[in-house]
Every structure is written in C-alpha cells, then in structure tokens.
Design a protein around this motif. Structure first.
Motif, PDB file in Angstrom:
ATOM      1  N   LEU A  57     -18.807  11.917 -22.015  1.00  0.00           N
ATOM      2  CA  LEU A  57     -17.964  12.715 -22.914  1.00  0.00           C
ATOM      3  C   LEU A  57     -18.508  14.133 -23.085  1.00  0.00           C
ATOM      4  O   LEU A  57     -17.731  15.098 -23.096  1.00  0.00           O
ATOM      5  CB  LEU A  57     -17.861  12.027 -24.275  1.00  0.00           C
ATOM      6  CG  LEU A  57     -17.041  12.745 -25.338  1.00  0.00           C
ATOM      7  CD1 LEU A  57     -15.596  12.901 -24.884  1.00  0.00           C
ATOM      8  CD2 LEU A  57     -17.104  11.999 -26.660  1.00  0.00           C
ATOM      9  N   ALA A  58     -19.823  14.273 -23.208  1.00  0.00           N
ATOM     10  CA  ALA A  58     -20.413  15.604 -23.386  1.00  0.00           C
ATOM     11  C   ALA A  58     -20.075  16.510 -22.208  1.00  0.00           C
ATOM     12  O   ALA A  58     -19.697  17.679 -22.385  1.00  0.00           O
ATOM     13  CB  ALA A  58     -21.926  15.479 -23.542  1.00  0.00           C
ATOM     14  N   GLY A  59     -20.191  15.964 -20.989  1.00  0.00           N
ATOM     15  CA  GLY A  59     -19.851  16.769 -19.828  1.00  0.00           C
ATOM     16  C   GLY A  59     -18.382  17.089 -19.732  1.00  0.00           C
ATOM     17  O   GLY A  59     -17.987  18.199 -19.382  1.00  0.00           O
ATOM     18  N   ALA A  60     -17.531  16.102 -20.074  1.00  0.00           N
ATOM     19  CA  ALA A  60     -16.084  16.302 -19.965  1.00  0.00           C
ATOM     20  C   ALA A  60     -15.585  17.325 -20.981  1.00  0.00           C
ATOM     21  O   ALA A  60     -14.741  18.171 -20.664  1.00  0.00           O
ATOM     22  CB  ALA A  60     -15.365  14.969 -20.163  1.00  0.00           C
ATOM     23  N   ILE A  61     -16.090  17.263 -22.205  1.00  0.00           N
ATOM     24  CA  ILE A  61     -15.669  18.226 -23.229  1.00  0.00           C
ATOM     25  C   ILE A  61     -15.985  19.649 -22.797  1.00  0.00           C
ATOM     26  O   ILE A  61     -15.176  20.566 -22.954  1.00  0.00           O
ATOM     27  CB  ILE A  61     -16.350  17.911 -24.578  1.00  0.00           C
ATOM     28  CG1 ILE A  61     -15.717  16.683 -25.226  1.00  0.00           C
ATOM     29  CG2 ILE A  61     -16.241  19.100 -25.531  1.00  0.00           C
ATOM     30  CD1 ILE A  61     -16.360  16.295 -26.544  1.00  0.00           C
ATOM     31  N   LEU A 174     -14.456   2.386 -20.598  1.00  0.00           N
ATOM     32  CA  LEU A 174     -14.869   3.218 -21.734  1.00  0.00           C
ATOM     33  C   LEU A 174     -15.388   4.565 -21.264  1.00  0.00           C
ATOM     34  O   LEU A 174     -15.043   5.614 -21.820  1.00  0.00           O
ATOM     35  CB  LEU A 174     -15.944   2.488 -22.540  1.00  0.00           C
ATOM     36  CG  LEU A 174     -16.465   3.202 -23.786  1.00  0.00           C
ATOM     37  CD1 LEU A 174     -15.354   3.364 -24.808  1.00  0.00           C
ATOM     38  CD2 LEU A 174     -17.642   2.438 -24.386  1.00  0.00           C
ATOM     39  N   MET A 175     -16.215   4.552 -20.215  1.00  0.00           N
ATOM     40  CA  MET A 175     -16.765   5.816 -19.723  1.00  0.00           C
ATOM     41  C   MET A 175     -15.703   6.700 -19.089  1.00  0.00           C
ATOM     42  O   MET A 175     -15.633   7.904 -19.370  1.00  0.00           O
ATOM     43  CB  MET A 175     -17.875   5.535 -18.697  1.00  0.00           C
ATOM     44  CG  MET A 175     -19.183   5.090 -19.307  1.00  0.00           C
ATOM     45  SD  MET A 175     -20.471   5.011 -18.065  1.00  0.00           S
ATOM     46  CE  MET A 175     -19.834   3.742 -16.983  1.00  0.00           C
ATOM     47  N   SER A 176     -14.879   6.117 -18.225  1.00  0.00           N
ATOM     48  CA  SER A 176     -13.875   6.939 -17.560  1.00  0.00           C
ATOM     49  C   SER A 176     -12.829   7.443 -18.541  1.00  0.00           C
ATOM     50  O   SER A 176     -12.245   8.515 -18.345  1.00  0.00           O
ATOM     51  CB  SER A 176     -13.212   6.163 -16.413  1.00  0.00           C
ATOM     52  OG  SER A 176     -12.709   4.931 -16.864  1.00  0.00           O
ATOM     53  N   ALA A 177     -12.608   6.691 -19.628  1.00  0.00           N
ATOM     54  CA  ALA A 177     -11.709   7.177 -20.665  1.00  0.00           C
ATOM     55  C   ALA A 177     -12.246   8.436 -21.320  1.00  0.00           C
ATOM     56  O   ALA A 177     -11.482   9.251 -21.855  1.00  0.00           O
ATOM     57  CB  ALA A 177     -11.478   6.094 -21.721  1.00  0.00           C
ATOM     58  N   MET A 178     -13.564   8.609 -21.273  1.00  0.00           N
ATOM     59  CA  MET A 178     -14.165   9.795 -21.879  1.00  0.00           C
ATOM     60  C   MET A 178     -13.749  11.079 -21.157  1.00  0.00           C
ATOM     61  O   MET A 178     -13.736  12.154 -21.760  1.00  0.00           O
ATOM     62  CB  MET A 178     -15.692   9.676 -21.871  1.00  0.00           C
ATOM     63  CG  MET A 178     -16.244   8.577 -22.774  1.00  0.00           C
ATOM     64  SD  MET A 178     -15.778   8.748 -24.512  1.00  0.00           S
ATOM     65  CE  MET A 178     -14.471   7.519 -24.642  1.00  0.00           C
ATOM     66  N   TYR A 179     -13.423  10.973 -19.853  1.00  0.00           N
ATOM     67  CA  TYR A 179     -12.892  12.153 -19.164  1.00  0.00           C
ATOM     68  C   TYR A 179     -11.581  12.585 -19.798  1.00  0.00           C
ATOM     69  O   TYR A 179     -11.330  13.762 -20.039  1.00  0.00           O
ATOM     70  CB  TYR A 179     -12.669  11.847 -17.676  1.00  0.00           C
ATOM     71  CG  TYR A 179     -13.924  11.859 -16.837  1.00  0.00           C
ATOM     72  CD1 TYR A 179     -14.599  13.042 -16.565  1.00  0.00           C
ATOM     73  CD2 TYR A 179     -14.434  10.680 -16.307  1.00  0.00           C
ATOM     74  CE1 TYR A 179     -15.757  13.051 -15.792  1.00  0.00           C
ATOM     75  CE2 TYR A 179     -15.583  10.674 -15.525  1.00  0.00           C
ATOM     76  CZ  TYR A 179     -16.241  11.863 -15.273  1.00  0.00           C
ATOM     77  OH  TYR A 179     -17.377  11.856 -14.519  1.00  0.00           O
ATOM     78  N   GLY A 180     -10.722  11.588 -20.081  1.00  0.00           N
ATOM     79  CA  GLY A 180      -9.458  11.912 -20.731  1.00  0.00           C
ATOM     80  C   GLY A 180      -9.652  12.439 -22.133  1.00  0.00           C
ATOM     81  O   GLY A 180      -9.020  13.427 -22.542  1.00  0.00           O
ATOM     82  N   VAL A 181     -10.541  11.803 -22.904  1.00  0.00           N
ATOM     83  CA  VAL A 181     -10.817  12.271 -24.261  1.00  0.00           C
ATOM     84  C   VAL A 181     -11.392  13.685 -24.226  1.00  0.00           C
ATOM     85  O   VAL A 181     -11.036  14.541 -25.042  1.00  0.00           O
ATOM     86  CB  VAL A 181     -11.788  11.306 -24.967  1.00  0.00           C
ATOM     87  CG1 VAL A 181     -12.214  11.863 -26.320  1.00  0.00           C
ATOM     88  CG2 VAL A 181     -11.139   9.942 -25.154  1.00  0.00           C
ATOM     89  N   GLY A 182     -12.285  13.944 -23.261  1.00  0.00           N
ATOM     90  CA  GLY A 182     -12.882  15.275 -23.158  1.00  0.00           C
ATOM     91  C   GLY A 182     -11.862  16.342 -22.819  1.00  0.00           C
ATOM     92  O   GLY A 182     -11.901  17.454 -23.368  1.00  0.00           O
ATOM     93  N   PHE A 184      -8.872  16.305 -23.657  1.00  0.00           N
ATOM     94  CA  PHE A 184      -8.055  16.493 -24.865  1.00  0.00           C
ATOM     95  C   PHE A 184      -8.851  17.230 -25.952  1.00  0.00           C
ATOM     96  O   PHE A 184      -8.360  18.162 -26.587  1.00  0.00           O
ATOM     97  CB  PHE A 184      -7.597  15.133 -25.383  1.00  0.00           C
ATOM     98  CG  PHE A 184      -6.690  15.202 -26.578  1.00  0.00           C
ATOM     99  CD1 PHE A 184      -5.326  15.354 -26.420  1.00  0.00           C
ATOM    100  CD2 PHE A 184      -7.196  15.113 -27.863  1.00  0.00           C
ATOM    101  CE1 PHE A 184      -4.480  15.414 -27.516  1.00  0.00           C
ATOM    102  CE2 PHE A 184      -6.370  15.174 -28.970  1.00  0.00           C
ATOM    103  CZ  PHE A 184      -5.013  15.320 -28.794  1.00  0.00           C
ATOM    104  N   ALA A 185     -10.097  16.794 -26.154  1.00  0.00           N
ATOM    105  CA  ALA A 185     -10.891  17.328 -27.256  1.00  0.00           C
ATOM    106  C   ALA A 185     -11.486  18.698 -26.944  1.00  0.00           C
ATOM    107  O   ALA A 185     -11.667  19.513 -27.859  1.00  0.00           O
ATOM    108  CB  ALA A 185     -12.020  16.347 -27.600  1.00  0.00           C
ATOM    109  N   GLY A 186     -11.804  18.961 -25.665  1.00  0.00           N
ATOM    110  CA  GLY A 186     -12.433  20.233 -25.317  1.00  0.00           C
ATOM    111  C   GLY A 186     -11.618  21.445 -25.743  1.00  0.00           C
ATOM    112  O   GLY A 186     -12.102  22.298 -26.505  1.00  0.00           O
ATOM    113  N   PRO A 187     -10.365  21.556 -25.290  1.00  0.00           N
ATOM    114  CA  PRO A 187      -9.557  22.706 -25.713  1.00  0.00           C
ATOM    115  C   PRO A 187      -9.308  22.727 -27.220  1.00  0.00           C
ATOM    116  O   PRO A 187      -9.261  23.798 -27.831  1.00  0.00           O
ATOM    117  CB  PRO A 187      -8.239  22.509 -24.946  1.00  0.00           C
ATOM    118  CG  PRO A 187      -8.596  21.644 -23.792  1.00  0.00           C
ATOM    119  CD  PRO A 187      -9.682  20.742 -24.279  1.00  0.00           C
ATOM    120  N   ALA A 338       0.073  19.502 -23.013  1.00  0.00           N
ATOM    121  CA  ALA A 338      -0.587  19.302 -21.727  1.00  0.00           C
ATOM    122  C   ALA A 338      -1.569  18.139 -21.779  1.00  0.00           C
ATOM    123  O   ALA A 338      -1.778  17.428 -20.790  1.00  0.00           O
ATOM    124  CB  ALA A 338      -1.310  20.574 -21.308  1.00  0.00           C
ATOM    125  N   ALA A 339      -2.188  17.941 -22.948  1.00  0.00           N
ATOM    126  CA  ALA A 339      -3.185  16.876 -23.081  1.00  0.00           C
ATOM    127  C   ALA A 339      -2.565  15.489 -23.066  1.00  0.00           C
ATOM    128  O   ALA A 339      -3.291  14.490 -23.113  1.00  0.00           O
ATOM    129  CB  ALA A 339      -3.982  17.073 -24.363  1.00  0.00           C
TER     130      ALA A 339
END
Length: 493
Positions: A57-61, A174-182, A184-187, A338-339
């Motif tokens: 998640l940290a990397g994806a965000i 759970l981990m791959s879902a973090m790419y999607g969460v990131g 969404f949450a990053g922007p 977009a998210a």
C-alpha cells in the motif's frame, strides 16, 4: 489451483543443481475453501497481514500521491521543467528494487529485508519532505521508489513463508487489493494536503507509516533462511541493466513531445525488453524463475496475463482529464470517478479469493481480462463531447465493472505463480517477479496512453476514444494468454 504446480513444472526438477525438497508445496485449494478472512486477520496472522499489505500500500499510494502534490511543490521550489520526471524516477526505481528482492531475501532474510525496505522508504519520504529544491526532490523520490519497490516485491515473495498455504489466495488478494486502494487513496490524500498547501507534511505522513509498519516486522514475520556465502542469490546484472533501460525508455516516452518521438522511444523500450527475454533465456542469473522459459511451461502465460491486467490500470491516469474536458466535472470529482476502476479491482478481489474450485478458478482467469476489455470498450462508446449528467452516472458502474475484471483473476494468477516450483528459492523469485511485472506494465500502459491521447490532436473526444478502444484491444489479449496458460497446463501428463 491444486494442479497448477504440476502443470507448470511438468513434474521435472529445476535445473542448475538447485536444492529441491522432496515434495512440492501443499496445494492451497482444499484448505482454503474452509479458511475465512477472520482467520487471516485474526490474532495469529494479523501482524503478518498488516506488514505485507502495508508495504504494498505504501508504494501504491506514492505512485499518484506526488502527482497531486507537485503543483504546490513547484510553486514552492520552482523547477517546473522537472515536473514530468517525478513519476519517471519513482517508477524506474521501483522496477529496479523489485528485481533485487531475491538477492535481499538471500542476504538478509525476511525480517532484515523488510526492515531495509521500510527504512529506505522512510528515509526517502523524509528527504522528500525536507527537499530544498526540485532536483533534491527527484533524488529523494528515487530513494523512496527503491524502498517501495523492495516492499512490493517482498510482499508476494514472503507470503509463502509468512502465511500457511490455505491462506495464500486470501493473502495475495489482500496485497494486490492494496494497488487498487493506493490508486484511489493516493490522489485523494495528495489533493487533500495540496488543498492546504501542505505538501511537505504529506511526505512526512508517509514516513510515519513506514516507521509504524517497520516496528511491527520483527514480531510479525518469520525470519526466513539466509543463503550461505557463495550460495546467496547473485545479482542479475545483465537483466537489471536491460529492464532498467527499458523502464527508463518507457518513462521518457511519456514526457517527450510529439507522437512520432513517443512511438520511437516506446519501440526502443520493446526492443530492450526483447533483449531482456533473450538474455534471461541464456543467462545463469535470472529475474524470473527458470521454469518461465521452459518449453511447455504455462508460467510465461500466467505472467503475461498478469501484465495485461495491470496494463489496463494505467488508463486511470487520463480518465480525470476526460471527465473534466468532456463532462465539465470539477478536478476532485473527476478523480473519484476515475478511481472507480481501482475500487472495482479492490472490492471484487475480496470475494474472488474465496473461489477455490479448479474449474471455477480457470474460468475466472479467462473471464477477468474479458470483463476488463468489455468495460473499457463500453466506456469508450459512451463518451460524448458534452456529456449529460445522466450519462456521467453510467460511467461509474462501467468503470467499476472494468476494474472488477482485474479483481476476478489477479489473486488466482498470483497463487498460480507462487505454486509453480518446488524449490523455495525459485518460488520466492517467482512470487517477487509479480511486482516486477506489475510495475513494468503500469509504466508501459502510461506511456502508451500518452501516445494515444496525442493521436486525438485537438479533439479530446477522439483522444478519449483512442485511449479506451486501444486499451480494450490490448486487454482483450489477456483472455488469450489465460486460455493458453490453461491449455498448456492441461497438456501436461
């Protein structure tokens, strides 16, 4: 998934004298059918789940966090000419670090590798927060990207030892879902901090996350085995140079002016990736496991399917632009529309990971790319120059469905990779390569999207259609690669 190991290895032992345990990893399917999310997130496995998911998640965000903060940072630091290189430096650093995951695990074990990853990410985040000039911010983003890439690669590699086989599918989901969460949450987080002109505290907050997750590591993860001197995983220098050059070329394609120049640089990147494949097939030190290049192995088709799925995520980079120009949406609202792709990806994975039947899993692997392609195709068909409000509301379920295609297939493809070899070291290398494929695919997708947008010229409607139809065509090939993986596996004795 119980047949995936035999399908992909063909019952043969790995080459090059690797140590092979007497039996393969226990297939996760039958136990996983009885496993629950409560078990994964219960007291016994909660710490491991937080570390594995938190690192990804940290990397994806941070892929998209800085994009929202940069306008504010440029107003403070100057250096507008370096604006476009922010994403380039970060993504290239991530790709490099994911390729060094096997070496890190061999040298430092699970705990040492994770501590190194979180420490590097924290130092890079603090350096970003304290950057006195744009050049310093770019260097700091590179350090941050190295930490993020290592954490992403470690997540998929360490799940094999951190969790029992019955929870591999759930842990991977759970981990791959973090790419999607990131995504969404990053922007969203970046926009929130930028709203108050507080770009430095945003990076400081990322450093706090790194410290908190790092503090959990020693108690949450098994230490893992280190390689002995002389037996530690060698650094794949040739492969590293070729992939780094390809990733750099892809990123440059996203910032150079003119469609011909972009196409030329992207073609160079493809040539470099071809050279990488040739080198990997002949070289002794590889990024991908040896089984990837073995004739009759389905592993290469599994990796290609993962790459096509994550390639489609890159369309999110330009969806806010289309929402603002074609529908007149405010920037924040357009970003949340977009998210919807990432939201569909993350949400669907939670349910998809509960599917364990062998036939059902194979169908989901083929259905996922088809649904992704269909969603992007429909989204292209409903684009209008002056989109009415009722049609804008249609975008959300369509984009959600497109993202759901990723969520249906991604966790099962990841587990197919993790169960593709009997050797623990090769298994770790195979799992870590998932993050390499994901990072490279997002980089290639972003560059191609930039080229397709330019093809539209002054017409934003044409640009939107080129991007959406083009991505739909590419993503549809994932159904073919998934079918090839299934067919190749069934052809094995």
């Amino acid at each position: 998934m119980s047949a995936d190991h035999h399908e992909q290895t063909g019952g043969r032992e790995p080459a090059h004298g690797t140590r092979v345990p007497p039996s393969p990893p226990r297939p996760p399917d039958p136990p996983d059918a009885a496993a629950t999310w409560r078990e994964l997130l219960g007291r016994e496995h909660l710490g491991a789940a937080v570390v594995l998911a938190g690192g990804v998640l940290a990397g994806a965000i941070n892929i998209y966090l800085a994009a929202s903060l940069l306008p504010t940072a440029v107003a403070d630091l100057g250096g507008a000419s370096f604006y476009a290189w922010n994403m380039t430096v970060y993504l290239v650093a991530m790709v490099i670090a994911t390729m060094l995951t096997a070496r890190s695990l061999s040298a430092w074990g699970n705990v040492g590798s994770y501590l190194a990853g979180f420490a590097t990410f924290t130092v890079g985040s603090l350096a970003c927060a304290a950057s006195p000039a744009m050049a310093a911010l770019l260097v700091s983003r590179g350090v941050q990207g190295l930490g993020a890439g290592l954490l992403s690669g470690l997540g998929f590699a360490v799940v094999r030892s951190a969790l029992p086989p019955r929870l591999w599918t759930r842990g991977t989901a759970l981990m791959s879902a973090m790419y999607g969460v990131g995504n969404f949450a990053g922007p969203a987080l970046g926009g929130l901090f930028a709203q108050f002109g507080a770009w430095r505290p945003a990076f400081a907050a990322m450093a706090v996350i790194g410290v908190v997750c790092g503090a959990i590591v020693p108690r949450a993860l098994p230490r893992g085995e280190r390689g002995e001197r002389g037996a530690r995983a060698a650094v794949p220098v040739g492969s590293l140079v070729l992939v780094t050059a390809a990733a750099g070329a892809v990123s440059v394609a996203g910032v150079v002016a003119g469609t011909p120049a972009k196409a030329a640089v992207l073609a160079l990147a493809l040539l470099l990736m071809g050279g990488f494949v040739v080198h990997e097939r002949r070289g002794a030190h590889r990024v991908f496991p040896e089984a990837t290049y073995r004739r009759g192995s389905s592993l290469k088709w599994v990796y290609l399917t993962i790459g096509v799925l994550t390639f489609g995520v890159a369309v999110e980079s330009f969806l806010p632009l289309f929402g603002q120009r074609l529908a007149g949406l405010p920037p924040l609202v357009a970003g949340f529309f977009a998210a919807a792709v990432s939201l569909g990806w993350s949400t669907t994975q939670i349910g998809s990971s509960s599917v364990t039947g062998r036939r059902a899993v194979r169908r989901l692997r083929v259905l996922g790319p088809m649904l992704l392609a269909a969603g992007l195709l429909v989204q292209g068909l409903v684009q209008r120059a002056d989109t009415p409000g009722w049609l804008v509301l249609v975008w959300v379920p369509v984009l959600f469905a497109a993202g759901a295609g990723i969520g249906l297939a991604y966790p099962h493809l990841s587990v197919a990779v993790m169960t593709s070899t009997r050797d623990p070291e090769e298994g770790g290398r195979a799992a870590a390569a998932i993050a390499t494929v994901t990072s490279l695919s997002i980089a290639f997708g972003t560059a191609l999207a930039g080229i397709l947008v330019n093809l539209g010229g002054s017409s934003m409607l044409d640009s939107a259609r080129y991007v959406l139809f083009g991505f739909a065509a590419v993503c549809a090939t994932g159904a073919l690669t998934a079918y090839a993986a299934d067919r190749t596996g069934r052809a094995k004795p």
